[in-house]
Design a protein around this motif. Structure first.
Motif, PDB file in Angstrom:
ATOM      1  N   LYS A 104      22.417 -18.987 -11.621  1.00  8.89           N
ATOM      2  CA  LYS A 104      21.182 -18.201 -11.450  1.00  8.89           C
ATOM      3  C   LYS A 104      19.932 -19.076 -11.436  1.00  8.89           C
ATOM      4  O   LYS A 104      18.950 -18.750 -10.776  1.00  8.89           O
ATOM      5  CB  LYS A 104      21.043 -17.183 -12.585  1.00  8.89           C
ATOM      6  N   PRO A 119      11.063 -13.333 -10.310  1.00  3.76           N
ATOM      7  CA  PRO A 119      10.315 -13.314 -11.576  1.00  3.76           C
ATOM      8  C   PRO A 119      10.105 -14.752 -12.057  1.00  3.76           C
ATOM      9  O   PRO A 119      10.852 -15.656 -11.666  1.00  3.76           O
ATOM     10  CB  PRO A 119      11.272 -12.584 -12.542  1.00  3.76           C
ATOM     11  N   LEU A 142      13.836 -12.178 -21.025  1.00  6.69           N
ATOM     12  CA  LEU A 142      15.308 -12.179 -20.936  1.00  6.69           C
ATOM     13  C   LEU A 142      15.872 -13.583 -21.007  1.00  6.69           C
ATOM     14  O   LEU A 142      15.476 -14.458 -20.216  1.00  6.69           O
ATOM     15  CB  LEU A 142      15.758 -11.528 -19.637  1.00  6.69           C
ATOM     16  N   LYS A 144      19.106 -15.596 -20.211  1.00  2.72           N
ATOM     17  CA  LYS A 144      20.237 -15.311 -19.308  1.00  2.72           C
ATOM     18  C   LYS A 144      21.186 -16.496 -19.227  1.00  2.72           C
ATOM     19  O   LYS A 144      20.731 -17.650 -19.145  1.00  2.72           O
ATOM     20  CB  LYS A 144      19.728 -15.034 -17.886  1.00  2.72           C
ATOM     21  N   GLY A 152      25.460  -7.232 -16.372  1.00  5.81           N
ATOM     22  CA  GLY A 152      24.507  -7.387 -17.472  1.00  5.81           C
ATOM     23  C   GLY A 152      25.042  -8.134 -18.688  1.00  5.81           C
ATOM     24  O   GLY A 152      24.329  -8.332 -19.676  1.00  5.81           O
ATOM     25  N   PHE A 181       9.984 -10.777 -18.344  1.00  2.00           N
ATOM     26  CA  PHE A 181      10.380  -9.380 -18.150  1.00  2.00           C
ATOM     27  C   PHE A 181       9.527  -8.748 -17.039  1.00  2.00           C
ATOM     28  O   PHE A 181       8.314  -8.911 -17.023  1.00  2.00           O
ATOM     29  CB  PHE A 181      10.193  -8.618 -19.466  1.00  2.00           C
ATOM     30  N   VAL A 182      10.201  -8.057 -16.139  1.00  2.81           N
ATOM     31  CA  VAL A 182       9.477  -7.359 -15.067  1.00  2.81           C
ATOM     32  C   VAL A 182       9.520  -5.857 -15.363  1.00  2.81           C
ATOM     33  O   VAL A 182      10.592  -5.261 -15.327  1.00  2.81           O
ATOM     34  CB  VAL A 182      10.137  -7.623 -13.681  1.00  2.81           C
ATOM     35  N   PHE A 184       9.614  -3.087 -14.028  1.00  6.26           N
ATOM     36  CA  PHE A 184       9.773  -2.523 -12.670  1.00  6.26           C
ATOM     37  C   PHE A 184       9.709  -0.998 -12.685  1.00  6.26           C
ATOM     38  O   PHE A 184       9.996  -0.363 -13.694  1.00  6.26           O
ATOM     39  CB  PHE A 184      11.094  -2.996 -12.053  1.00  6.26           C
ATOM     40  N   GLU A 187      14.810  -0.127  -9.344  1.00 10.75           N
ATOM     41  CA  GLU A 187      15.714  -1.206  -8.919  1.00 10.75           C
ATOM     42  C   GLU A 187      16.267  -0.822  -7.554  1.00 10.75           C
ATOM     43  O   GLU A 187      16.691   0.325  -7.350  1.00 10.75           O
ATOM     44  CB  GLU A 187      16.848  -1.389  -9.923  1.00 10.75           C
ATOM     45  N   HIS A 210      21.063   2.276 -13.076  1.00  9.51           N
ATOM     46  CA  HIS A 210      22.042   1.644 -13.977  1.00  9.51           C
ATOM     47  C   HIS A 210      22.135   2.410 -15.287  1.00  9.51           C
ATOM     48  O   HIS A 210      21.171   3.029 -15.725  1.00  9.51           O
ATOM     49  CB  HIS A 210      21.625   0.201 -14.289  1.00  9.51           C
ATOM     50  N   ASN A 213      23.524  -1.247 -18.230  1.00 12.68           N
ATOM     51  CA  ASN A 213      23.575  -2.433 -17.381  1.00 12.68           C
ATOM     52  C   ASN A 213      24.607  -2.373 -16.266  1.00 12.68           C
ATOM     53  O   ASN A 213      24.842  -3.359 -15.568  1.00 12.68           O
ATOM     54  CB  ASN A 213      23.830  -3.702 -18.193  1.00 12.68           C
ATOM     55  N   GLU A 252      19.722  -7.917  -4.828  1.00  7.86           N
ATOM     56  CA  GLU A 252      19.156  -6.966  -5.795  1.00  7.86           C
ATOM     57  C   GLU A 252      17.699  -7.317  -6.054  1.00  7.86           C
ATOM     58  O   GLU A 252      17.379  -8.491  -6.248  1.00  7.86           O
ATOM     59  CB  GLU A 252      19.919  -7.031  -7.115  1.00  7.86           C
ATOM     60  N   PHE A 254      13.600  -5.863  -7.640  1.00 11.05           N
ATOM     61  CA  PHE A 254      12.798  -4.923  -8.419  1.00 11.05           C
ATOM     62  C   PHE A 254      11.584  -4.520  -7.581  1.00 11.05           C
ATOM     63  O   PHE A 254      10.997  -5.378  -6.898  1.00 11.05           O
ATOM     64  CB  PHE A 254      12.263  -5.575  -9.697  1.00 11.05           C
ATOM     65  N   ASN A 264      15.860  -9.969  -7.986  1.00 11.98           N
ATOM     66  CA  ASN A 264      16.507 -10.189  -9.282  1.00 11.98           C
ATOM     67  C   ASN A 264      17.665 -11.162  -9.099  1.00 11.98           C
ATOM     68  O   ASN A 264      17.706 -12.213  -9.708  1.00 11.98           O
ATOM     69  CB  ASN A 264      16.983  -8.862  -9.879  1.00 11.98           C
TER      70      ASN A 264
HETATM   71  P1  AMP Z   1      21.362  -9.135 -14.039  1.00  9.42           P
HETATM   72  O1  AMP Z   1      22.729  -9.219 -14.650  1.00  9.42           O
HETATM   73  O2  AMP Z   1      20.570 -10.386 -14.158  1.00  9.42           O
HETATM   74  O3  AMP Z   1      21.382  -8.567 -12.664  1.00  9.42           O
HETATM   75  O4  AMP Z   1      20.582  -8.057 -14.898  1.00  9.42           O
HETATM   76  C1  AMP Z   1      21.125  -6.813 -15.254  1.00  9.42           C
HETATM   77  C2  AMP Z   1      20.016  -5.817 -15.445  1.00  9.42           C
HETATM   78  O5  AMP Z   1      19.078  -6.310 -16.411  1.00  9.42           O
HETATM   79  C3  AMP Z   1      19.175  -5.578 -14.197  1.00  9.42           C
HETATM   80  O6  AMP Z   1      19.781  -4.631 -13.357  1.00  9.42           O
HETATM   81  C4  AMP Z   1      17.867  -5.111 -14.794  1.00  9.42           C
HETATM   82  O7  AMP Z   1      17.955  -3.745 -15.146  1.00  9.42           O
HETATM   83  C5  AMP Z   1      17.758  -5.936 -16.056  1.00  9.42           C
HETATM   84  N1  AMP Z   1      16.954  -7.158 -15.809  1.00  9.42           N
HETATM   85  C6  AMP Z   1      17.395  -8.372 -15.397  1.00  9.42           C
HETATM   86  N2  AMP Z   1      16.390  -9.248 -15.266  1.00  9.42           N
HETATM   87  C7  AMP Z   1      15.262  -8.588 -15.608  1.00  9.42           C
HETATM   88  C8  AMP Z   1      13.876  -8.944 -15.684  1.00  9.42           C
HETATM   89  N3  AMP Z   1      13.437 -10.183 -15.409  1.00  9.42           N
HETATM   90  N4  AMP Z   1      13.000  -7.974 -16.069  1.00  9.42           N
HETATM   91  C9  AMP Z   1      13.398  -6.730 -16.365  1.00  9.42           C
HETATM   92  N5  AMP Z   1      14.690  -6.344 -16.331  1.00  9.42           N
HETATM   93  C10 AMP Z   1      15.620  -7.238 -15.961  1.00  9.42           C
END
Ligand code: AMP
Length: 380
Positions: A104, A119, A142, A144, A152, A181-182, A184, A187, A210, A213, A252, A254, A264
């Motif tokens: 990522k 982001p 977040l 990650k 998620g 954090f976004v 949003f 999604e 979602h 997640n 994907e 936002f 994202n």
């Molecule tokens: P991901 O596994 O990175 O796709 O993230 C899973 C879920 O977490 C996404 O579908 C969003 O709902 C939330 N998410 C991930 N990154 C962000 C972010 N930077 N700001 C807000 N929500 C996020």
């Protein structure tokens, strides 16, 4: 001459790719999947199977010797091993594209360097760097895992200073990044495709809802203004332009409070939010992926019917065999993945609720609320 197709992964995506391949016998004569689970979903619809782990080097070499072309339904394959078997079989999307996308941090750096909105993020290699990053981004933010995360599972939302240590420990030494954090308002995603000759096509923007997640519902088309949809589709096109790999990609995004779009993440494969295309469009994302990797002209991506896709997930607190789900209604297209065992939130199937000519999304949502509870998983 028709080719033999190899797929790394034989779950539901491999299953629906196999079904699409069976409808193209002049181009694909046989499908062989690599999957660790005997009797995987794809094997139940006519794919031959090599039983082995997705990262098992010998199994990937074996697959490459048996097929003409390799693709994948999961992004965690070993791109270096794939690169090493390129002399045996053509690989699409290319191992280079996979390598960029499956990390990522590399993915977001690549997008940012190409002027595509993401982001704010930074690489973090110690808890002190996490603390430094949080000073910049504030709470929540977040943390990650850079690799091998899905649904998620690779994210930890840090809401306050008290949670930093817990978040850091959660990942047990994995490579990490921190992301702003976004907040949003929606999604969304675009299923985009690029064939080996460089032709690019995108499906219309869809909206994703979602739960815990995990994708629960996709609404096609997204309930956004046409300006927002156009902006997202343009960003998806630009992304495909720079990304180069051939195949279908799930992008994907936002939609921010002020109607900006940020990406994202990108999946280098057919995507759950594209399952609606099985009924909503002339060309399904599965056929489109095969057309893309075979270098055929891409099919039409026009949305013919408003459609809602609803995922059938395993119930929380239940693991075991479950009763066959049946539902008869002429605008409901149920697709079960033939998995024997239900587990909490496991994707067991989906259905597409397809609108007639003048049915609005709101009317479809009303209809969905009346039928979704009839399709729950029950133990035998
Ligand atoms: P991901 O596994 O990175 O796709 O993230 C899973 C879920 O977490 C996404 O579908 C969003 O709902 C939330 N998410 C991930 N990154 C962000 C972010 N930077 N700001 C807000 N929500 C996020």
């Amino acid at each position: 001459m028709a080719k033999i197709l190899g797929i790394i992964g034989g779950g539901q995506l491999g299953m629906m790719l196999t079904e699409a391949a069976k409808k193209m016998p002049e181009h694909i004569s046989q499908v062989i999947v690599l999957d660790p689970n005997q009797n995987c979903s794809a094997s139940l619809v006519g794919a031959n199977q090599i039983v082995g782990d997705f990262k098992d080097k010998d199994a990937i070499i074996e697959l490459s010797k048996q097929v003409d072309i390799i693709t994948y339904e999961i992004e965690s394959g070993d791109s270096d091993v794939l690169k090493s078997v390129e002399n045996n079989a053509e690989i699409n999307p290319s191992p280079e594209t996979l390598k960029t996308i499956q990390d990522k941090f590399l993915q977001k750096t690549f997008l940012q360097n190409n002027g595509i909105p993401v982001p704010e993020f930074i690489k973090v290699e110690s808890i002190d760097e996490v603390k430094e990053g949080l000073k910049k981004y504030g709470y929540p933010a977040l943390l990650k895992a850079r690799r091998d995360a899905y649904d998620g599972k690779g994210n930890f939302k840090i809401d306050s200073e008290n949670e930093i240590q817990k978040a850091y420990d959660y990942f047990k030494g994995q490579k990490l990044m921190l992301e702003k954090f976004v907040p949003f308002k929606m999604e969304v995603s675009v299923i985009a495709s690029r064939n080996t000759k460089g032709q690019i096509k995108t499906y219309p923007l869809v909206e994703n809802i979602h739960e815990k997640n995990i994708l629960r519902e996709t609404i096609a088309p997204a309930r956004t203004s046409s300006e927002v949809s156009k902006k997202a589709e343009k960003i998806a096109n630009n992304t495909m332009d720079v990304l180069k790999g051939a195949g279908v990609f799930g992008i994907e995004m936002f939609v921010t409070q002020d109607d900006q779009i940020v990406i994202n993440e990108i999946a280098p494969r057919v995507h759950n939010s594209g399952h609606h295309t099985l009924q909503s469009s002339k060309t399904s994302q599965f056929e489109q992926h095969l057309r893309a990797i075979l270098g055929l002209e891409l099919g039409s991506t026009e949305l013919i019917h408003n459609t809602i896709m609803y995922n059938i997930l395993g119930n929380l607190g239940f693991e075991g065999e479950y009763k066959k789900i049946e539902f008869l209604q002429n605008n409901v297209f149920l697709k079960m993945y033939e998995k024997k065992i239900s587990k909490p939130l496991r994707k067991l199937g989906h259905f597409n609720l397809v609108g007639n000519d003048n049915q609005t999304i709101d009317q479809l949502l009303d209809e969905l609320s009346q039928i979704k509870d009839k399709m729950t998983v029950k133990s035998i």
